[in-house]
Design an enzyme around this catalytic site. Structure first.
Site, PDB file in Angstrom:
ATOM      1  N   SER A 413       0.809  -1.218   0.000  1.00 57.51           N
ATOM      2  CA  SER A 413       0.000   0.000   0.000  1.00 57.51           C
ATOM      3  C   SER A 413       0.846   1.272   0.000  1.00 57.51           C
ATOM      4  CB  SER A 413      -0.958  -0.039   1.198  1.00 57.51           C
ATOM      5  OG  SER A 413      -2.003   0.879   1.037  1.00 57.51           O
ATOM      6  N   LYS A 440      -0.710  -3.942  -3.543  1.00 57.78           N
ATOM      7  CA  LYS A 440      -2.013  -3.347  -3.175  1.00 57.78           C
ATOM      8  C   LYS A 440      -2.075  -1.949  -3.771  1.00 57.78           C
ATOM      9  CE  LYS A 440      -5.040  -2.223   0.712  1.00 57.78           C
ATOM     10  NZ  LYS A 440      -5.170  -0.767   0.494  1.00 57.78           N
TER      11      LYS A 440
END
Length: 510
Positions: A413, A440
């Site tokens: 992320s 992600k």
């Protein structure tokens, strides 16, 4: 000052191939390209259509129609024309271009057959129904996939609200979880009150607990201490990293069943209160049990840790380990960087292994510390296809020293945003225990349910992001430049695992 900012915005947008600077934000510059609305896009935009319980559109005679048309033309109001000839307008707006130019005006998204809404109906809802309606509304407002997983999202609302009877909030929360899980998006999920509060505490960086970072062993199912904060009740009690939880406050920790969130919920509590913790250290004959009484206190988590190392042929190397990104990560990195620089560091390592992400602005701002001015960091694309190009406004604190980023397959992320930004801007060498990072590439927003989170919250995927080179890394990850030969680096000093060839200046990065 305004002219300077506009020039920077235009420069950034030209670099990334976008044509129209439409807005500024604190974290970046929003740039958009002309969109073409075809019939398929219009069908997607009007997702609330063809509901069977909608009254037919009122018919106007020719005299009324002509009169209304003339009034609309005389006022030159497009909005009024839409109101006259269409039955209703939903509150959400989208940006639509005029004649394929870069000038755009907001036009409401139209719903030709909206479902009837009644304030009286909502007022008659039970507390449980109101919680479900609120959860549905929050997802409906921002969720990036406007097909909602290829299902009739409104029909699901009606079914969840009216076709089930809820005896209490626990059953309603289960209903919310089932409703949201139907989207098929593992990142869009219901958060119990306990989990919601845990995420808020992690984001703000303070809570009352004992100072342990928890992790789950995927093989044994054990919950163990991954890290222990210095000067915390846990460290003062003698708990060390890798110690396994056996019991917390009288409740057994069951391998494979009890989650880290379950344990975290029991470790946290009122400041000054006491709890009993039973831990196991080691295995087999060497196993040792620790039976401790700890006193909870306010914990300020340390998301950034540093140390000074040295490598032959390089010199002193400053290592900055970032465990997760929060609102103050960039300022902490800057502070620790300056301290390492003062001690003689001439090269640096950002250790992002096992960093799950956190707050996206934290990753963006930290990347900016090592980039030149007007460099693209990340592109965030929302549900309407609007691109927010987040670029650096000023020159970073260090754009010349050799910089290595150490990652693994749990680097995810926001930490992948930073990794990709520094790699694709040719600022850092990426070294990995694995060939790629986690992968992600979507962004969530956390929405509270209830006035103070008493009904928990929901994490909703509201955008996707792309790297500076416009790569979509979702489910792919960021490729590393160098993969460690031995894979896992178990050394406390990670510099010992790195090849000297990784430490090169930006101009030498290909």
């Amino acid at each position: 000052m305004a002219i300077t900012n506009i020039k920077r915005a235009v420069t950034c947008c030209l670099m990334i191939g976008l044509s129209d600077v439409t807005a500024f934000s604190r974290s970046g510059i929003m740039c958009t390209t002309p969109m073409t609305r075809n019939s398929e896009q219009l069908r997607t935009a009007t997702s609330m259509t063809n509901k069977p319980d909608v009254e037919p559109m009122e018919m106007l005679n020719m005299s009324e129609l002509k009169d209304k048309f003339q009034k609309a033309m005389s006022s030159a109001s497009l909005s009024l024309m839409l109101l006259l000839f269409l039955p209703s307008i939903t509150p959400e707006t989208t940006t639509t271009p005029i004649m394929d130019t870069s000038i755009s005006i907001p036009i409401p998204t139209l719903s030709l057959h909206p479902p009837r809404a009644s304030a009286a109906d909502y007022a008659s809802f039970t507390t449980e129904q109101k919680a479900i309606a609120e959860a549905w509304r929050e997802v409906d407002r921002v969720y990036i996939d406007r097909t909602f997983g290829g299902q009739d999202w409104f029909a699901l609302r009606q079914k969840t609200l009216y076709q089930q009877k809820y005896k209490g909030m626990a059953e309603a929360q289960n209903g919310i979880e089932v409703m949201i899980s139907s989207l098929g998006d593992k990142y869009t999920r219901y958060l119990s009150p306990q989990k919601y509060q845990s995420m808020v505490n992690s984001a703000t960086g303070s809570f009352a607990g004992v100072g342990i970072e928890l992790k789950l062993n995927p093989v044994t199912g054990n919950v163990f201490a991954n890290d222990v904060e210095a000067n915390s009740p846990a460290s003062d009690g003698g708990i060390l990293p890798k110690d396994v939880f056996v019991m917390v406050d009288g409740v057994q920790v069951v391998p494979g069943t009890t989650t880290p969130d379950d344990v975290a919920g029991r470790l946290r509590g009122e400041e000054g209160s006491k709890l009993n913790v039973l831990m196991k250290r080691g295995s087999g004959e060497d196993a040792k049990t620790l039976d401790l009484i700890l006193t909870r206190k306010k914990i300020q988590t340390t998301s950034v840790k540093t140390y000074l190392s040295e490598m032959e042929g390089v010199g002193k190397v400053g290592v900055i380990r970032i465990k997760s990104f929060s609102s103050n990560t960039a300022s902490l990195v800057k502070e620790n960087y300056n301290a390492l620089k003062a001690k003689g560091a001439v090269a640096f390592v950002l250790d992002l292994r096992n960093n799950p992400g956190g707050l996206l602005p934290g990753g963006v701002d930290t990347a900016g510390l090592f980039l030149e001015q007007d460099k693209p960091v990340v592109f965030v694309v929302d549900k309407k296809g609007v691109v927010d190009a987040q670029c650096t406004y000023t020159k970073g604190i260090d754009v010349e020293s050799p910089l290595v980023i150490l990652v693994n397959d749990q680097t995810a992320s926001a930490s992948e945003v930073l990794t990709a930004a520094l790699r694709e801007n040719k600022r850092a060498t990426i070294v990995g225990e694995t060939p790629t990072t986690f992968g992600k590439g979507v962004v969530q927003t956390i929405r509270v349910l209830g006035d103070n989170g008493e009904n928990g919250g929901i994490a909703v995927t509201m955008a996707r992001y792309e790297t500076p080179d416009r790569n979509n890394i979702n489910k792919k990850g960021v490729e590393v430049d160098i993969t460690l030969k031995d894979g896992l680096c178990d050394e406390e000093d990670c510099v010992k695992c790195l090849p000297v060839t990784a430490f090169v200046k930006p101009l030498e990065i290909k």
